[in-house]
Design an enzyme around this catalytic site. Structure first.
Site, PDB file in Angstrom:
ATOM      1  N   SER A 144     -10.458  38.398   7.185  1.00 60.56           N
ATOM      2  CA  SER A 144     -11.384  37.721   7.950  1.00 60.56           C
ATOM      3  C   SER A 144     -10.970  37.661   9.537  1.00 60.56           C
ATOM      4  O   SER A 144      -9.822  37.537   9.641  1.00 60.56           O
ATOM      5  CB  SER A 144     -11.523  36.228   7.512  1.00 60.56           C
ATOM      6  N   TYR A 157      -7.373  28.751   3.978  1.00 62.86           N
ATOM      7  CA  TYR A 157      -8.284  29.950   3.856  1.00 62.86           C
ATOM      8  C   TYR A 157      -7.542  31.099   4.898  1.00 62.86           C
ATOM      9  O   TYR A 157      -7.549  32.009   4.826  1.00 62.86           O
ATOM     10  CB  TYR A 157      -9.615  29.352   4.529  1.00 62.86           C
TER      11      TYR A 157
HETATM   12  N1  LIG Z   1     -19.761  35.022   4.946  1.00 64.87           N
HETATM   13  C1  LIG Z   1     -19.056  35.129   6.253  1.00 64.87           C
HETATM   14  O1  LIG Z   1     -19.437  34.678   7.208  1.00 64.87           O
HETATM   15  C2  LIG Z   1     -17.667  35.604   5.958  1.00 64.87           C
HETATM   16  C3  LIG Z   1     -16.679  35.578   7.216  1.00 64.87           C
HETATM   17  C4  LIG Z   1     -15.581  36.223   6.944  1.00 64.87           C
HETATM   18  C5  LIG Z   1     -14.966  36.606   5.861  1.00 64.87           C
HETATM   19  N2  LIG Z   1     -15.880  36.484   4.771  1.00 64.87           N
HETATM   20  C6  LIG Z   1     -15.078  37.102   3.271  1.00 64.87           C
HETATM   21  O2  LIG Z   1     -16.192  37.643   2.715  1.00 64.87           O
HETATM   22  C7  LIG Z   1     -16.019  37.606   1.032  1.00 64.87           C
HETATM   23  C8  LIG Z   1     -17.261  37.553   0.817  1.00 64.87           C
HETATM   24  O3  LIG Z   1     -17.933  36.332   1.314  1.00 64.87           O
HETATM   25  P1  LIG Z   1     -19.372  35.832   1.131  1.00 64.87           P
HETATM   26  O4  LIG Z   1     -19.799  35.086   2.506  1.00 64.87           O
HETATM   27  O5  LIG Z   1     -20.235  37.016   0.990  1.00 64.87           O
HETATM   28  O6  LIG Z   1     -19.043  34.659   0.103  1.00 64.87           O
HETATM   29  P2  LIG Z   1     -20.132  34.370  -1.198  1.00 64.87           P
HETATM   30  O7  LIG Z   1     -21.526  34.535  -1.027  1.00 64.87           O
HETATM   31  O8  LIG Z   1     -19.733  32.790  -1.271  1.00 64.87           O
HETATM   32  O9  LIG Z   1     -19.699  34.968  -2.274  1.00 64.87           O
HETATM   33  C9  LIG Z   1     -18.288  34.873  -2.947  1.00 64.87           C
HETATM   34  C10 LIG Z   1     -18.330  35.645  -4.133  1.00 64.87           C
HETATM   35  O10 LIG Z   1     -16.851  35.395  -4.509  1.00 64.87           O
HETATM   36  C11 LIG Z   1     -16.915  35.309  -5.908  1.00 64.87           C
HETATM   37  N3  LIG Z   1     -15.885  34.471  -6.373  1.00 64.87           N
HETATM   38  C12 LIG Z   1     -15.619  33.021  -6.078  1.00 64.87           C
HETATM   39  N4  LIG Z   1     -14.756  32.404  -6.666  1.00 64.87           N
HETATM   40  C13 LIG Z   1     -14.496  33.573  -7.807  1.00 64.87           C
HETATM   41  C14 LIG Z   1     -13.377  33.362  -8.780  1.00 64.87           C
HETATM   42  N5  LIG Z   1     -12.635  32.266  -9.000  1.00 64.87           N
HETATM   43  N6  LIG Z   1     -13.230  34.587  -9.578  1.00 64.87           N
HETATM   44  C15 LIG Z   1     -14.132  35.601  -9.396  1.00 64.87           C
HETATM   45  N7  LIG Z   1     -15.103  35.518  -8.193  1.00 64.87           N
HETATM   46  C16 LIG Z   1     -15.266  34.573  -7.667  1.00 64.87           C
HETATM   47  C17 LIG Z   1     -18.285  34.563  -6.163  1.00 64.87           C
HETATM   48  O11 LIG Z   1     -18.891  34.756  -7.412  1.00 64.87           O
HETATM   49  P3  LIG Z   1     -18.815  33.422  -8.767  1.00 64.87           P
HETATM   50  O12 LIG Z   1     -19.394  32.487  -8.018  1.00 64.87           O
HETATM   51  O13 LIG Z   1     -19.824  33.898  -9.594  1.00 64.87           O
HETATM   52  O14 LIG Z   1     -17.467  33.659  -9.428  1.00 64.87           O
HETATM   53  C18 LIG Z   1     -19.188  35.628  -5.190  1.00 64.87           C
HETATM   54  O15 LIG Z   1     -19.338  36.541  -5.931  1.00 64.87           O
HETATM   55  C19 LIG Z   1     -15.088  36.414   1.148  1.00 64.87           C
HETATM   56  O16 LIG Z   1     -13.736  37.043   0.797  1.00 64.87           O
HETATM   57  C20 LIG Z   1     -15.216  35.889   2.502  1.00 64.87           C
HETATM   58  O17 LIG Z   1     -13.900  35.111   2.823  1.00 64.87           O
HETATM   59  C21 LIG Z   1     -17.109  36.025   4.776  1.00 64.87           C
END
Ligand SMILES: NC(=O)c1ccc[n+]([C@@H]2O[C@H](COP(=O)([O-])OP(=O)(O)OC[C@H]3O[C@@H](n4cnc5c(N)ncnc54)[C@H](OP(=O)(O)O)[C@@H]3O)[C@@H](O)[C@H]2O)c1
Length: 272
Positions: A144, A157
């Site tokens: 990130s 985080y």
């Molecule tokens: N969206 C943003 O603005 C943003 C910005 C910077 C970085 N990121 C990074 O991008 C990645 C994806 O983010 P996103 O925004 O797409 O998040 P999201 O929609 O909340 O998805 C998170 C995913 O991680 C899985 N997960 C969470 N806890 C878990 C666990 N204990 N075991 C296995 N799987 C788990 C969830 O699946 P389940 O709940 O089914 O387990 C879900 O599929 C993350 O690493 C986040 O830090 C996102």
């Protein structure tokens, strides 16, 4: 090296494929012909994804419902992946908390370190020897822009993402000429789904719509960057601005500014 070609036996692994960026990465890989192993806790959502992707593209999708925060629960997955022909790993699953560490649930903070950092490290250690011996492979680590700077009120985080950012870019340096590509995806804000005005959070209102990127775009540019073995990909102007600010502003100047902003996010989370 371009991305490894899909074959009948090799698999691209996507963690966190039940939502957001991970689901988009899985869909984009399937569109490019890669069979998948998709990982997250919600097996039923992964099952729906499997059915959708297998009906849309000529791919096989294997579902692995697994809680990556639990070392015992992820051990069998790691063992399986170490013995499989894994062509691509997208280390994407991640969670975040906002607010002062002292006020947050210690158990969830520890889970965050496990999911965002330790499990990602474990997954790389499981698949890398096979990739190196086959002289082909590709690893996309989803860190990130938050990993570039100290962020009070988002401390766990930011620290876990700093780990993944640095691990990814360091690892890439070791794998030059190995046939294994490693790219860090370090996004700023990525909009996971369309939101109506009344559901917008503090950050949705603060950041104008034109600065957000969506998950489909993020997945496409990330896999293109991985195919070119780019060190880091940062989709969208806001993520790029955060990246520059985080990398070049003195940390003692940056910390209180972003800390105030993330304190607001903490209030939003408490309200939500
Ligand atoms: N969206 C943003 O603005 C943003 C910005 C910077 C970085 N990121 C990074 O991008 C990645 C994806 O983010 P996103 O925004 O797409 O998040 P999201 O929609 O909340 O998805 C998170 C995913 O991680 C899985 N997960 C969470 N806890 C878990 C666990 N204990 N075991 C296995 N799987 C788990 C969830 O699946 P389940 O709940 O089914 O387990 C879900 O599929 C993350 O690493 C986040 O830090 C996102």
């Amino acid at each position: 090296m371009p991305l490894p070609l899909p074959t009948a036996t090799n698999r691209a692994v996507v963690t966190g494929a039940s939502s957001g960026i991970g689901m988009a990465l899985a869909a984009e890989l399937a569109r490019r012909g890669h069979s998948l192993i998709v990982v997250a806790r919600r097996g039923e959502v992964l099952q729906e994804l499997k059915e959708r992707l297998e009906s849309q593209f000529r791919v096989t999708v294997e579902v692995r419902a697994c809680d990556l925060s639990d070392p015992e629960k992820r051990a069998p997955l790691l063992e399986e992946l170490a013995g499989r022909e894994i062509s691509i790993l997208c280390n994407n699953a991640g969670i975040a908390t906002f607010g002062p560490v002292a006020a947050l649930d210690p158990h969830y903070e520890k889970s965050q370190v496990q999911v965002n950092a330790v499990a990602c490290h474990d997954l790389v250690l499981a698949v890398l020897p096979g990739m190196v011996s086959r002289r082909t492979g590709a690893i996309l680590n989803v860190g990130s822009a938050a990993g570039n700077m100290p962020i009070p009120n988002n401390a766990t985080y930011a620290a876990t993402k700093a780990f993944l950012n640095t691990f990814s870019e360091s690892l890439r340096g070791e794998l030059k000429d190995s046939g294994v590509n490693v790219t860090l995806l370090a996004p700023g804000p990525v909009r996971i789904e369309e939101i109506v005005e009344e559901d917008k959070t503090f950050v949705d209102r603060l950041v104008p719509d034109r600065f957000w990127v969506d998950t489909t775009y993020t997945a496409r540019v990330s896999l293109d960057a991985l195919a070119r073995n780019k060190m880091r990909v940062v989709p969208g102007p806001l993520g790029q601005a955060m990246s520059v600010a985080g990398n070049y502003t003195p940390r003692r100047v940056m910390a209180p500014i972003v800390g105030r902003f993330y304190a607001k996010l903490g209030e939003g989370q408490a309200e939500g």
